[in-house]
Write an enzyme that holds these catalytic residues in place. Sequence first.
Site, PDB file in Angstrom:
ATOM      1  CG  ASN A 128      16.783  -1.970  95.703  1.00 18.50           C
ATOM      2  OD1 ASN A 128      17.422  -1.771  95.126  1.00 18.50           O
ATOM      3  ND2 ASN A 128      17.016  -3.308  95.431  1.00 18.50           N
TER       4      ASN A 128
ATOM      5  CG  ASN B  95      10.157 -13.884 101.069  1.00 19.55           C
ATOM      6  OD1 ASN B  95      10.550 -14.916 101.952  1.00 19.55           O
ATOM      7  ND2 ASN B  95      10.787 -13.530 100.787  1.00 19.55           N
TER       8      ASN B  95
ATOM      9  N   GLY C  68      -0.058 -13.170  95.864  1.00 17.34           N
ATOM     10  CA  GLY C  68      -0.352 -12.002  96.709  1.00 17.34           C
ATOM     11  C   GLY C  68      -0.237 -11.867  98.063  1.00 17.34           C
TER      12      GLY C  68
ATOM     13  CG  ASP D 263      14.044  -4.535  98.308  1.00 19.70           C
ATOM     14  OD1 ASP D 263      13.294  -5.001  98.886  1.00 19.70           O
ATOM     15  OD2 ASP D 263      15.157  -4.326  96.886  1.00 19.70           O
TER      16      ASP D 263
HETATM   17  O1  RIB Z   1      16.048  -7.752  96.622  1.00 20.54           O
HETATM   18  C1  RIB Z   1      16.672  -6.943  95.457  1.00 20.54           C
HETATM   19  C2  RIB Z   1      17.994  -6.386  95.525  1.00 20.54           C
HETATM   20  O2  RIB Z   1      18.632  -7.420  96.984  1.00 20.54           O
HETATM   21  C3  RIB Z   1      19.118  -6.558  95.214  1.00 20.54           C
HETATM   22  O3  RIB Z   1      18.805  -5.109  94.418  1.00 20.54           O
HETATM   23  C4  RIB Z   1      20.432  -6.516  95.371  1.00 20.54           C
HETATM   24  O4  RIB Z   1      21.658  -5.897  95.811  1.00 20.54           O
HETATM   25  C5  RIB Z   1      20.334  -7.724  96.595  1.00 20.54           C
HETATM   26  O5  RIB Z   1      20.392  -7.181  97.495  1.00 20.54           O
END
Ligand code: RIB
Length: 297
Positions: free
Chosen positions: A42, A179, A216, A243
Amino acid sequence: MRFIDFGSLNFDHVYRLSHLVRKGETIAAASYQRNEGGKGFNQAVALAKAGQQVHFAGAIGPDGTALKVYLEKLGIHTECLMSVDIPTGHAVIQVDDDGDNSIVLYGGANRSITREMIEGVLDRFEQGDVLLMQNEISGGAIILEEAARRGLRIVLNPSPMAPEIMSWPLEYVEWFILNEVEAGDMTGEEEPHKMLDALLRTYPHSHFVLTMGEAGAICASDGRRIYQPAIRTTAVDSTAAGDTFTGYFLYAMLNGKTLQEAIRLAACAASITVSRPGAAVSIPVMEELEKKWTIQK
Ligand code: RIB
């Protein structure tokens, strides 16, 4: 300067439910979808959709060709994507009516990364190149050590957080993007500025972006702290929002934006991801941001 994301690829099995399943409970899903995902995947997708040239390193099994094809369609370089004889990783994701999720991970091929594979990948890169990593593949500590030995600049998203991360040579990390849960686990603190104070005491040469969902994000770098409120939206699915934030923030930093511009761009991009379902598929391209907001070129 080249950019390499060394991370995970998953097939996400996504179940929409009225609420996340409780202990001992069985509920019927309103829908099911299989999507492309994985934190490494991602984040590479977010970087590419922002406009960054990215090399991706990771591992897929014989069933993972669709993930390779997806990366290549976005122009992501896949020479460092390795094929192994173990099924590709997958995630079982519940998404509730508020867009919140819970995730079960099966590492599969992601957990088959060895020192030899890591050295083979990193030998292709050189001093000044930038490495992004998360914690969904095996060999995290080795990647950090070997990348630092070659003079790569290192960005770590310590997600998902696990106790073993604290034994990694984290002093090599230039940027942490994390986070509140991750920062809380790393520091034992509960208040965001106290988390940052503690992180800066331990890693005084590093820079930090602390994301706090609807509250935020704060960037702490070179003695400054910059706050960015979350961009309001109707939450449909928060999967891959972090991501997206990571990918867009890094794109902006690598392309001469100020910290303020970078953190705002990242927040705008993440708000779009939250407003629609799925992981990689929900990440916006830069043109979508430019249509909604004034983006500094
Ligand atoms: O951050 C989201 C992701 O976390 C998802 O796409 C899943 O695959 C996990 O790895």
